[in-house]
Design a protein around this motif. Sequence first.
Motif, PDB file in Angstrom:
ATOM      1  N   ALA A 120       0.829  -1.211   0.000  1.00 26.60           N
ATOM      2  CA  ALA A 120       0.000   0.000   0.000  1.00 26.60           C
ATOM      3  C   ALA A 120       0.860   1.255   0.000  1.00 26.60           C
ATOM      4  O   ALA A 120       0.562   2.232  -0.722  1.00 26.60           O
ATOM      5  CB  ALA A 120      -0.923  -0.010   1.218  1.00 26.60           C
ATOM      6  N   LEU A 150      -4.660  -1.114   8.105  1.00 29.62           N
ATOM      7  CA  LEU A 150      -5.075  -2.145   7.157  1.00 29.62           C
ATOM      8  C   LEU A 150      -5.472  -3.410   7.914  1.00 29.62           C
ATOM      9  O   LEU A 150      -4.724  -3.888   8.776  1.00 29.62           O
ATOM     10  CB  LEU A 150      -3.942  -2.471   6.188  1.00 29.62           C
ATOM     11  CG  LEU A 150      -3.823  -1.586   4.937  1.00 29.62           C
ATOM     12  CD1 LEU A 150      -3.481  -0.158   5.312  1.00 29.62           C
ATOM     13  CD2 LEU A 150      -2.788  -2.146   3.976  1.00 29.62           C
ATOM     14  N   ASN A 188      -8.058  -4.921   3.293  1.00 30.11           N
ATOM     15  CA  ASN A 188      -7.136  -5.109   2.177  1.00 30.11           C
ATOM     16  C   ASN A 188      -7.329  -6.491   1.549  1.00 30.11           C
ATOM     17  O   ASN A 188      -7.972  -7.365   2.121  1.00 30.11           O
ATOM     18  CB  ASN A 188      -5.696  -4.942   2.650  1.00 30.11           C
ATOM     19  CG  ASN A 188      -4.715  -4.801   1.498  1.00 30.11           C
ATOM     20  OD1 ASN A 188      -5.082  -4.385   0.402  1.00 30.11           O
ATOM     21  ND2 ASN A 188      -3.466  -5.163   1.731  1.00 30.11           N
ATOM     22  N   THR A 214     -10.234  -2.263  -0.346  1.00 26.81           N
ATOM     23  CA  THR A 214      -9.244  -2.025  -1.392  1.00 26.81           C
ATOM     24  C   THR A 214      -8.354  -3.233  -1.582  1.00 26.81           C
ATOM     25  O   THR A 214      -8.354  -4.170  -0.783  1.00 26.81           O
ATOM     26  CB  THR A 214      -8.388  -0.787  -1.052  1.00 26.81           C
ATOM     27  OG1 THR A 214      -7.593  -0.432  -2.180  1.00 26.81           O
ATOM     28  CG2 THR A 214      -7.465  -1.060   0.127  1.00 26.81           C
ATOM     29  N   SER A 215      -7.588  -3.190  -2.644  1.00 22.95           N
ATOM     30  CA  SER A 215      -6.500  -4.132  -2.881  1.00 22.95           C
ATOM     31  C   SER A 215      -5.258  -3.320  -3.184  1.00 22.95           C
ATOM     32  O   SER A 215      -5.183  -2.674  -4.238  1.00 22.95           O
ATOM     33  CB  SER A 215      -6.808  -5.077  -4.039  1.00 22.95           C
ATOM     34  OG  SER A 215      -5.629  -5.761  -4.443  1.00 22.95           O
ATOM     35  N   ALA A 216      -4.314  -3.335  -2.262  1.00 21.97           N
ATOM     36  CA  ALA A 216      -3.073  -2.603  -2.504  1.00 21.97           C
ATOM     37  C   ALA A 216      -2.316  -3.192  -3.688  1.00 21.97           C
ATOM     38  O   ALA A 216      -1.587  -2.477  -4.380  1.00 21.97           O
ATOM     39  CB  ALA A 216      -2.202  -2.645  -1.249  1.00 21.97           C
TER      40      ALA A 216
END
Length: 372
Positions: free
Chosen positions: A24, A129, A168, A197-199
């Motif tokens: 991230a 996260l 995450n 989200t997806s880092a």
Amino acid sequence: MSATPPTIRFIMLGGFLGAGKTTAIGRLAWHYQSQGLKVGIVTNDQATDLVDTQSLRAQGFEVGEVPGACFCCNFNALTKTVADLSADERPDVILAEPVGSCTDLVATVIRPLQQLFAAHFDVAPYGVLLKPSHGGRILRNDARAGFSPQAAYIFRKQLEEADFIVINRVDQLPPAEVEELTRLLNSAYPGTPVLRTSAQSGEGFPALVELVDQKGRFGQRKMELDYDVYAAGEAELGWLNSSLKISSNELIDLDRLLMEIVTTLEASFRELNVETAHLKTIGLADGVYAVANLVSSFSAPELSLPSKAKVREAQVIVNARVATLPAVLTEQVAAALEKVFLQHRATLHVQQTQSFQPGRPVPTHRLEPSPQ
């Protein structure tokens, strides 16, 4: 009279070991650089030879490392490292990655920067996260979470102090699991924004940037913390950082080598019935690098950064955070490395190995929220 230099935007992202903080932070760094801003990164570990530092440097970022203790217990080293990054070219943004087993970072890092260094830093909201593999089990009070109640206490406290929480790795999760994690977080931490989200892939990343860029009064949530329980939870984990060089007369597939190290150790830890908090290894050679990791005993090993390279020489660093004694961890890692490198007919030279259990946290500062 010279003008006062502008404040540096300070962004710290927390989260448990293996939550995806480094990925991230790397994505945030690329984002701010694309806007023409100068970015510095500060990593943190209980020892030297940190995979995350080498990974970020290999991507071309300016990285300072605070080793030997967490930011909270080595606050002066944090500010000095930022100053050192500013010596040649003052950054507009500092991205900071704390040790993954630390909590109470708002009282010991965020507020000291806000209250004691307000002229130097513009502090962003503090995000944490969520690591889904362990997080879901801990939030459900599942006995199969793999850690003691003391370690789970640290995990929960990390989330409690956050200005916002990021689920995450959503690209790796079924939608129903993402919904359940969101519901569990909203129930446990009402009023705290939850992002998805997806880092790794960038999914949901614009929302993370928008939240991190917000201005205002943050770090105001007061949290009670039992430092005895905190210390016991940290001491549950054995930590190992090992740095080595390999060489061979034959070409070695670097990606395959790292994955074999991780899978061999995974099998060893499974046989011992000990929980992996995070296992990460990096290989660097001739301008190429690769990273492989394992984030829990119930997750699959992953080649998170492939190199697609074959090499005859490489620098390899192994970082392991596992719920076992340091001596046992050292023995298992040494045996795994010997086995893998023997299979590749490679020569192994261990440069340094550090293995220990973290000591009791003793913060440099611990400040209450500032008056309204």
